[in-house]
Design a protein around this motif. Structure first.
Motif, PDB file in Angstrom:
ATOM      1  N   PRO A 106       0.807  -1.229   0.000  1.00  0.00           N
ATOM      2  CA  PRO A 106       0.000   0.000   0.000  1.00  0.00           C
ATOM      3  C   PRO A 106       0.841   1.281   0.000  1.00  0.00           C
ATOM      4  O   PRO A 106       0.459   2.272  -0.632  1.00  0.00           O
ATOM      5  N   ALA A 107       1.973   1.291   0.699  1.00  0.00           N
ATOM      6  CA  ALA A 107       2.818   2.487   0.743  1.00  0.00           C
ATOM      7  C   ALA A 107       3.401   2.781  -0.644  1.00  0.00           C
ATOM      8  O   ALA A 107       3.456   3.940  -1.084  1.00  0.00           O
ATOM      9  N   SER A 140      -9.101   2.627   0.724  1.00  0.00           N
ATOM     10  CA  SER A 140     -10.032   1.641   0.152  1.00  0.00           C
ATOM     11  C   SER A 140      -9.834   1.529  -1.355  1.00  0.00           C
ATOM     12  O   SER A 140      -9.951   0.436  -1.927  1.00  0.00           O
ATOM     13  N   GLN A 141      -9.520   2.647  -2.030  1.00  0.00           N
ATOM     14  CA  GLN A 141      -9.283   2.618  -3.470  1.00  0.00           C
ATOM     15  C   GLN A 141      -7.996   1.840  -3.799  1.00  0.00           C
ATOM     16  O   GLN A 141      -7.932   1.106  -4.779  1.00  0.00           O
ATOM     17  N   ILE A 142      -6.981   2.017  -2.969  1.00  0.00           N
ATOM     18  CA  ILE A 142      -5.705   1.334  -3.178  1.00  0.00           C
ATOM     19  C   ILE A 142      -5.886  -0.181  -3.093  1.00  0.00           C
ATOM     20  O   ILE A 142      -5.203  -0.936  -3.793  1.00  0.00           O
ATOM     21  N   LYS A 143      -6.823  -0.638  -2.285  1.00  0.00           N
ATOM     22  CA  LYS A 143      -7.062  -2.086  -2.178  1.00  0.00           C
ATOM     23  C   LYS A 143      -7.564  -2.679  -3.490  1.00  0.00           C
ATOM     24  O   LYS A 143      -7.498  -3.888  -3.689  1.00  0.00           O
ATOM     25  N   GLY A 144      -8.045  -1.839  -4.391  1.00  0.00           N
ATOM     26  CA  GLY A 144      -8.581  -2.334  -5.659  1.00  0.00           C
ATOM     27  C   GLY A 144      -7.588  -2.354  -6.799  1.00  0.00           C
ATOM     28  O   GLY A 144      -7.961  -2.660  -7.940  1.00  0.00           O
ATOM     29  N   ILE A 145      -6.308  -2.042  -6.514  1.00  0.00           N
ATOM     30  CA  ILE A 145      -5.310  -2.017  -7.583  1.00  0.00           C
ATOM     31  C   ILE A 145      -4.048  -2.767  -7.173  1.00  0.00           C
ATOM     32  O   ILE A 145      -3.830  -3.042  -5.992  1.00  0.00           O
ATOM     33  N   VAL A 146      -3.235  -3.076  -8.166  1.00  0.00           N
ATOM     34  CA  VAL A 146      -1.884  -3.616  -7.929  1.00  0.00           C
ATOM     35  C   VAL A 146      -0.912  -2.772  -8.739  1.00  0.00           C
ATOM     36  O   VAL A 146      -1.256  -2.261  -9.815  1.00  0.00           O
ATOM     37  N   GLY A 147       0.276  -2.603  -8.204  1.00  0.00           N
ATOM     38  CA  GLY A 147       1.299  -1.838  -8.906  1.00  0.00           C
ATOM     39  C   GLY A 147       2.098  -2.721  -9.835  1.00  0.00           C
ATOM     40  O   GLY A 147       2.191  -3.943  -9.638  1.00  0.00           O
ATOM     41  N   ILE A 148       2.648  -2.091 -10.860  1.00  0.00           N
ATOM     42  CA  ILE A 148       3.572  -2.802 -11.746  1.00  0.00           C
ATOM     43  C   ILE A 148       4.812  -1.939 -11.928  1.00  0.00           C
ATOM     44  O   ILE A 148       4.732  -0.704 -11.965  1.00  0.00           O
TER      45      ILE A 148
END
Length: 197
Positions: A106-107, A140-148
């Protein structure tokens, strides 16, 4: 090539999956001094199967398309001389290859979203900041994505901007594009003149 990526950051990301090629379209942020040729960062929705089903042993490809335009043979002086002309398409494009790393921290995601938003809000007279939204909402929005993250191991660019034509034909192409006077035509006119993004 970095200048084109930074000016046209909306990429087509192509990866190999168990069922074949997979493509997604997403904005990416370039860290030009990280790695051999820079590092690209972006994010995908968790609902997008591309991040779950990629083959990590196969390099990914991020395609950045710059200005492009149809070039009419009517603009060529050779049309009236011998008729040996055909239409073409001028364009500028960068292909960036490298391994993909999936990031769920998340960070890291918050830092990435802040960099992405800051970059694209910069021209606004009153830029929006991630911190303008409630922290629990952003979380909550960050929980819906993954970084690449894609450290670029190979980069290729191509500017096909009438450079294979004679000077008089290039000048005629510039005039034809200028006469159209659309933003796309004027951008290509500048590339034919030798101005890079």
């Amino acid at each position: 090539m970095h200048a084109l990526i930074e000016s046209q950051p909306f990429a087509t990301l192509v990866t190999m999956s168990n069922s074949g090629l997979f493509a997604s379209h997403l904005p990416m942020v370039l860290a030009p001094s990280e790695g051999i040729y820079g590092t690209l960062r972006g994010h995908l929705s968790r609902a997008n199967n591309q991040w779950r089903d990629l083959s990590p042993s196969v390099e990914a490809l991020a395609i950045f398309s710059g200005d492009h335009h149809y070039i009419s043979p009517n603009w060529y002086p050779e049309k009236t001389e011998d008729g040996k002309v055909v239409p073409t398409w001028n364009y500028a494009v960068v292909h960036a290859y490298g391994p993909i790393r999936i990031i769920e921290d998340p960070a890291w995601l918050l830092s990435h979203l802040t960099a992405l938003t800051t970059q694209h809000e910069a021209p606004s007279p009153s830029p929006w900041h991630v911190s303008d939204a409630p922290a629990d909402y952003i979380s909550s929005q960050i929980k819906g994505i993954v970084g690449i993250e894609l450290p670029i191991s190979r980069i290729e660019g191509k500017w096909k901007v009438s450079q294979n034509k004679s000077e008089r034909t290039r000048l005629a192409v510039e005039q034809g594009l200028e006469d159209l006077h659309t933003p796309e035509a004027l951008a290509m006119r500048d590339l034919v003149r030798g101005k890079r993004p």
